[in-house]
Design an enzyme around this catalytic site. Sequence first.
Site, PDB file in Angstrom:
ATOM      1  N   GLU A  64     -40.611  34.393  14.039  1.00  0.00           N
ATOM      2  CA  GLU A  64     -41.500  35.389  13.439  1.00  0.00           C
ATOM      3  C   GLU A  64     -42.617  35.782  14.401  1.00  0.00           C
ATOM      4  OE1 GLU A  64     -42.605  33.896   9.541  1.00  0.00           O
ATOM      5  OE2 GLU A  64     -40.563  34.239   8.810  1.00  0.00           O
ATOM      6  N   CYS A  73     -34.364  37.540  12.937  1.00  0.00           N
ATOM      7  CA  CYS A  73     -33.617  36.587  12.115  1.00  0.00           C
ATOM      8  C   CYS A  73     -32.825  35.617  12.992  1.00  0.00           C
ATOM      9  CB  CYS A  73     -32.633  37.326  11.223  1.00  0.00           C
ATOM     10  SG  CYS A  73     -33.373  38.318   9.935  1.00  0.00           S
ATOM     11  N   GLU A  75     -29.670  34.723  12.672  1.00  0.00           N
ATOM     12  CA  GLU A  75     -28.309  35.173  12.979  1.00  0.00           C
ATOM     13  C   GLU A  75     -28.291  36.089  14.194  1.00  0.00           C
ATOM     14  OE1 GLU A  75     -29.927  35.177  10.130  1.00  0.00           O
ATOM     15  OE2 GLU A  75     -28.608  34.986   8.402  1.00  0.00           O
TER      16      GLU A  75
HETATM   17  N1  THU Z   1     -34.267  35.654   7.854  1.00  0.00           N
HETATM   18  C1  THU Z   1     -33.254  35.255   8.666  1.00  0.00           C
HETATM   19  O1  THU Z   1     -33.466  34.548   9.653  1.00  0.00           O
HETATM   20  N2  THU Z   1     -32.005  35.652   8.364  1.00  0.00           N
HETATM   21  C2  THU Z   1     -31.680  36.446   7.307  1.00  0.00           C
HETATM   22  O2  THU Z   1     -30.541  36.859   7.190  1.00  0.00           O
HETATM   23  C3  THU Z   1     -32.687  36.769   6.317  1.00  0.00           C
HETATM   24  C4  THU Z   1     -34.074  36.470   6.684  1.00  0.00           C
HETATM   25  C5  THU Z   1     -35.633  35.262   8.198  1.00  0.00           C
HETATM   26  C6  THU Z   1     -36.497  36.418   8.623  1.00  0.00           C
HETATM   27  C7  THU Z   1     -37.858  35.888   8.299  1.00  0.00           C
HETATM   28  O3  THU Z   1     -38.317  35.092   9.377  1.00  0.00           O
HETATM   29  C8  THU Z   1     -37.643  34.981   7.107  1.00  0.00           C
HETATM   30  O4  THU Z   1     -36.258  34.690   7.090  1.00  0.00           O
HETATM   31  C9  THU Z   1     -38.055  35.596   5.776  1.00  0.00           C
HETATM   32  O5  THU Z   1     -37.490  36.834   5.616  1.00  0.00           O
END
Ligand code: THU
Length: 160
Positions: A64, A73, A75
Amino acid sequence: MKDIKIESTLTVYDHIDELPTDIIELMDQAAIARKNSYSPYSKFSVGAAILLENKQIVLGSNQENASYPSGLCAERTAIFYAGSQYPEVKILKMAIIAGSRIHQTITPIPPCGSCRQAIAEYEVKQDAPIEIYFMGETGKVVKSHSLANLLPLVFDKSVL
Ligand code: THU
């Protein structure tokens, strides 16, 4: 005028132990990756592990940023690393584990729409399915036999 029906079939496992050993190991790797999540804002940590055809495992976690949209994210962190480090190697499987650090997450957490689009790019590129497995911190595991199965009506290079 006609209606079209779009169907996806997913496999739901009640517990990780029901999965084949290689998937349990991949999910274990995703859990290790999740420990490196940098998510001070959402407090939602996600780990992803990708198995490549050359047996390499590539990991990613959500990263983040104080400027929220600049974060990424788990993935996409993982798949962009795979694409940049092993551009000629097929991506076989991805395991995803996710959960809040504020409350317990027992439902399987699917990849977000942007991650589905990003993974779809590699599936189209390699012309072979990428198996996706996702879960919460505990509980059920969902398997999709391909990314396309999670993203019907994909936007891809065929329209450019
Ligand atoms: N997030 C992911 O890493 N993968 C996803 O598919 C959905 C959301 C993360 C983004 C952010 O850091 C946190 O989860 C909350 O949205």
